[in-house]
Design a protein around this motif. Structure first.
Motif, PDB file in Angstrom:
ATOM      1  N   CYS A 163      38.680  36.584  32.464  1.00 49.34           N
ATOM      2  CA  CYS A 163      38.535  37.707  33.392  1.00 49.34           C
ATOM      3  C   CYS A 163      37.229  38.458  33.217  1.00 49.34           C
ATOM      4  O   CYS A 163      36.962  39.419  33.947  1.00 49.34           O
ATOM      5  CB  CYS A 163      39.723  38.658  33.241  1.00 49.34           C
ATOM      6  SG  CYS A 163      41.293  37.845  33.594  1.00 49.34           S
ATOM      7  N   THR A 305      43.802  46.853  33.311  1.00 53.93           N
ATOM      8  CA  THR A 305      44.635  45.871  33.995  1.00 53.93           C
ATOM      9  C   THR A 305      46.058  46.341  34.244  1.00 53.93           C
ATOM     10  O   THR A 305      46.799  45.709  34.979  1.00 53.93           O
ATOM     11  CB  THR A 305      44.719  44.571  33.186  1.00 53.93           C
ATOM     12  OG1 THR A 305      45.273  44.855  31.904  1.00 53.93           O
ATOM     13  CG2 THR A 305      43.353  43.937  33.038  1.00 53.93           C
ATOM     14  N   HIS A 338      44.567  42.421  40.220  1.00 53.44           N
ATOM     15  CA  HIS A 338      43.704  41.726  39.267  1.00 53.44           C
ATOM     16  C   HIS A 338      43.342  40.344  39.813  1.00 53.44           C
ATOM     17  O   HIS A 338      44.160  39.430  39.813  1.00 53.44           O
ATOM     18  CB  HIS A 338      44.417  41.597  37.923  1.00 53.44           C
ATOM     19  CG  HIS A 338      43.517  41.216  36.785  1.00 53.44           C
ATOM     20  ND1 HIS A 338      42.236  40.746  36.959  1.00 53.44           N
ATOM     21  CD2 HIS A 338      43.720  41.211  35.435  1.00 53.44           C
ATOM     22  CE1 HIS A 338      41.699  40.479  35.781  1.00 53.44           C
ATOM     23  NE2 HIS A 338      42.575  40.764  34.843  1.00 53.44           N
ATOM     24  N   MET A 340      41.384  38.228  38.532  1.00 56.93           N
ATOM     25  CA  MET A 340      40.930  37.398  37.415  1.00 56.93           C
ATOM     26  C   MET A 340      39.405  37.403  37.315  1.00 56.93           C
ATOM     27  O   MET A 340      38.795  38.438  37.218  1.00 56.93           O
ATOM     28  CB  MET A 340      41.485  35.973  37.548  1.00 56.93           C
ATOM     29  CG  MET A 340      42.986  35.955  37.739  1.00 56.93           C
ATOM     30  SD  MET A 340      43.822  36.781  36.353  1.00 56.93           S
ATOM     31  CE  MET A 340      45.203  37.519  37.167  1.00 56.93           C
ATOM     32  N   SER A 341      38.777  36.235  37.339  1.00 57.01           N
ATOM     33  CA  SER A 341      37.330  36.188  37.117  1.00 57.01           C
ATOM     34  C   SER A 341      36.552  36.923  38.197  1.00 57.01           C
ATOM     35  O   SER A 341      35.439  37.392  37.961  1.00 57.01           O
ATOM     36  CB  SER A 341      36.862  34.735  37.052  1.00 57.01           C
ATOM     37  OG  SER A 341      37.158  34.057  38.261  1.00 57.01           O
ATOM     38  N   SER A 343      37.390  39.786  39.478  1.00 57.28           N
ATOM     39  CA  SER A 343      37.497  41.237  39.306  1.00 57.28           C
ATOM     40  C   SER A 343      36.250  41.843  38.676  1.00 57.28           C
ATOM     41  O   SER A 343      35.827  42.939  39.065  1.00 57.28           O
ATOM     42  CB  SER A 343      38.724  41.580  38.447  1.00 57.28           C
ATOM     43  OG  SER A 343      39.905  41.419  39.185  1.00 57.28           O
ATOM     44  N   SER A 394      34.630  44.582  31.443  1.00 60.82           N
ATOM     45  CA  SER A 394      35.440  43.418  31.782  1.00 60.82           C
ATOM     46  C   SER A 394      35.787  42.655  30.512  1.00 60.82           C
ATOM     47  O   SER A 394      34.885  42.305  29.736  1.00 60.82           O
ATOM     48  CB  SER A 394      34.687  42.497  32.750  1.00 60.82           C
ATOM     49  OG  SER A 394      34.341  43.189  33.936  1.00 60.82           O
ATOM     50  N   GLY A 396      38.539  39.518  28.735  1.00 60.45           N
ATOM     51  CA  GLY A 396      39.349  38.371  29.132  1.00 60.45           C
ATOM     52  C   GLY A 396      40.036  37.671  27.986  1.00 60.45           C
ATOM     53  O   GLY A 396      39.759  37.931  26.812  1.00 60.45           O
TER      54      GLY A 396
END
Length: 409
Positions: A163, A305, A338, A340-341, A343, A394, A396
Motif C-alpha cells: 500500500c 486505514t 482503501h 491499496m497501492s 491510495s 503511506s 504497507g
C-alpha cells in the motif's frame, strides 16, 4: 525558494469513487462523508461492502478491443494518465518521447483475472484460458500500456511495495528526474481491490470492517470504535519535471515534491511495528531529505486505514515526531476507502490540492480518539489553513513505509 532536489508537479489525473477527475474527487472528500456501500459483486461473502468507481464504462472510453485487452487496474490508470498529461499542457504528439518516463506503483496483479482463468484450468479446460490472461494481469503491464497509449519511450517500470507503492513510485520518479534520465515522468499508482478473492483474503485476515449493515460508518480512522478497512479502487497519476524544465516551457507548477523517505519495519509480515518506529523513521528521512524541520510542517495526510493496530502505530509515531503536538491531520480513506497501492498516489494528489486550496479536507466518522493518543484531526468540514509544507504518509504489508514532503511553489 526552490532547492536543488525539488521537482515540480505540473499535472494531476485522478479516477476514484469520489469522481472521474481530480476536482470531483477533491469535492467529494471535502464533503466528509464515506462513499462505502454494499457491493453487488461481493454478494455472499463475509464482507460485501466497498467504495467503487461508478459510471465508468471502459468499452465506451477506449473501444471494446482495447478494453478487452486490459484489466480493471489498467482501465483506471489510462484515463488518469491522459488527464494528467492534459492538465500539464503536454502534447504527446510533440514531446521528446525518449525523455518521458512512466513509473507506477502496483501492489498486486489482477486477482479478478486469475480467479476466472484458474477456474477454467481447474475444471480441466486449459483451452478455455484466455491468451490475454498473462499480459493483461502482469503488474508491469500498466506502465507499458500507459507508454503505449501516450507514446512515452523513456524509462518504464512499476514499483511494488504494497500500500506504499504509489508513494514509492513518486519517490523513484523524482530520482529519475534528478539523475537526468528523464525530463518528464508520469508517476502514481493504480489498483482495484474489489475482486472477490481480494475481499475474501482480507476478510480472512480480519482486516476488513464488519459494519456491513451500515457501510457509510465502516471506515473510521483513528476512532476508538474502528474495526477495519473498507476496500476500494482507483488511480492517480502526477506529471513531474525539474523546475527549470517546467519554467522553460511555461508550465504552471501546482506543487513541489521536496522530499522522500522510506524505511522497513522489519517487524512482522503484515502488522506494523506497534510503536510506529518504522513510520517515524520514514517521516524523519523525508523531512531530512527536504531540508525541513518538524516546525515547518503544516499538515499531514495520514495513512489512516481504520485498522486498530495501524492507526495506533501511526498516531504514536506522529506524537513522538512532533513532540506531542502534530499539525492538522486528515485521513481521506475515511471517505474514499482503501485502494491499496493506488491510495498512496491518490493521497499525494489530494495533498497537492490541499496546498493549492489552502484547506484541509475532513475525516469522516471520527467521534472519539483514544485518551493519550489524540491528534488534531480535521472533522465535519474543510478547515482553511495557511499551508506551506505537508506530509503524505503511506505504509504497507511487509513493513514498507514511504513518506512524501510536498510544498507550495
Amino acid at each position: 525558494m526552490t532547492r536543488s532536489r525539488d521537482v515540480a508537479i505540473t499535472g494531476i489525473g485522478m479516477l476514484t469513487p469520489g469522481g472521474r477527475t481530480a476536482d470531483a474527487t477533491w469535492q467529494a472528500v471535502c464533503q466528509g462523508r464515506s462513499l462505502a456501500r454494499t457491493d453487488p459483486e461481493l454478494a455472499g461473502l463475509p464482507v460485501d461492502i466497498s467504495c467503487r468507481v461508478d459510471e465508468f464504462d471502459p468499452d465506451a472510453v477506449y473501444g471494446r478491443r482495447l478494453a478487452r485487452r486490459l484489466d480493471r487496474f489498467a482501465h483506471l490508470v489510462l484515463t488518469t494518465a491522459r488527464q494528467a498529461v492534459t492538465d500539464a499542457k503536454l502534447d504527446p504528439a510533440s514531446w521528446e518521447s525518449g525523455r518521458v518516463g512512466v513509473i507506477l506503483g502496483v501492489g498486486s496483479n489482477s486477482l479478478e483475472t486469475y480467479e476466472r482463468e484458474f477456474t477454467s484450468l481447474g475444471r480441466g479446460r486449459p483451452t478455455a484460458v484466455s491468451p490475454l490472461a498473462l499480459p493483461r494481469s502482469l503488474p508491469n503491464m500498466v506502465a507499458g500500456e500507459v507508454a503505449l497509449f501516450l507514446g512515452a519511450r523513456g524509462p518504464n517500470f512499476t514499483v511494488s511495495s504494497a500500500c506504499a507503492s504509489g508513494a514509492a513510485a513518486i519517490g523513484v520518479g523524482r530520482e529519475m528526474l534528478l539523475s537526468g534520465a528523464c525530463d518528464v515522468v508520469l508517476v502514481g499508482g493504480t489498483e482495484s481491490g474489489r475482486s472477490r478473492m481480494s475481499a475474501t483474503c482480507f476478510a480472512q485476515m480480519q482486516a476488513l470492517s464488519r459494519r456491513t449493515d451500515d457501510p457509510a460508518a465502516a471506515s473510521r480512522p483513528f476512532d476508538t470504535e474502528r474495526d477495519g478497512l473498507v476496500l476500494s479502487e482507483g488511480a492517480a497519476v502526477l506529471v513531474m519535471e525539474r523546475p527549470e524544465h517546467a519554467q522553460q516551457r511555461g508550465a504552471q507548477v501546482r506543487a513541489l515534491l521536496r522530499g522522500y523517505g522510506s524505511s522497513a519495519d522489519a517487524h512482522h509480515p503484515v502488522a506494523p511495528h506497534p510503536q510506529g518506529e518504522g513510520a517515524e523513521q520514514a517521516m524523519r528521512a523525508a523531512l531530512s531529505d527536504a531540508g525541513c524541520g518538524i516546525g515547518d510542517v503544516d499538515h499531514v495526510n495520514a495513512h489512516g486505514t481504520s485498522t486498530p493496530v495501524g492507526d495506533t502505530a501511526e498516531a504514536l509515531a506522529l506524537l513522538r515526531l512532533f513532540r506531542g503536538a502534530p499539525p492538522a491531520v486528515t485521513a481521506t480513506k475515511s471517505v474514499l476507502g482503501h485502494a491499496m497501492s493506488a491510495s498512496a498516489a491518490i493521497e499525494a494528489a489530494l495533498t497537492v490540492l490541499a496546498l493549492e486550496h489552502q484547506a484541509i479536507p475532513p475525516t469522516a466518522n471520527l467521534r472519539q480518539q483514544a485518551p493519550g493518543r489524540e491528534l488534531d484531526i480535521v472533522t465535519d468540514r474543510p478547515r482553511p489553513a495557511a499551508l506551506g509544507v505537508a506530509l503524505s504518509n503511506s505504509f504497507g504489508f511487509g513493513g514498507q513505509n514511504s513518506v512524501l514532503v510536498l510544498a507550495t511553489p
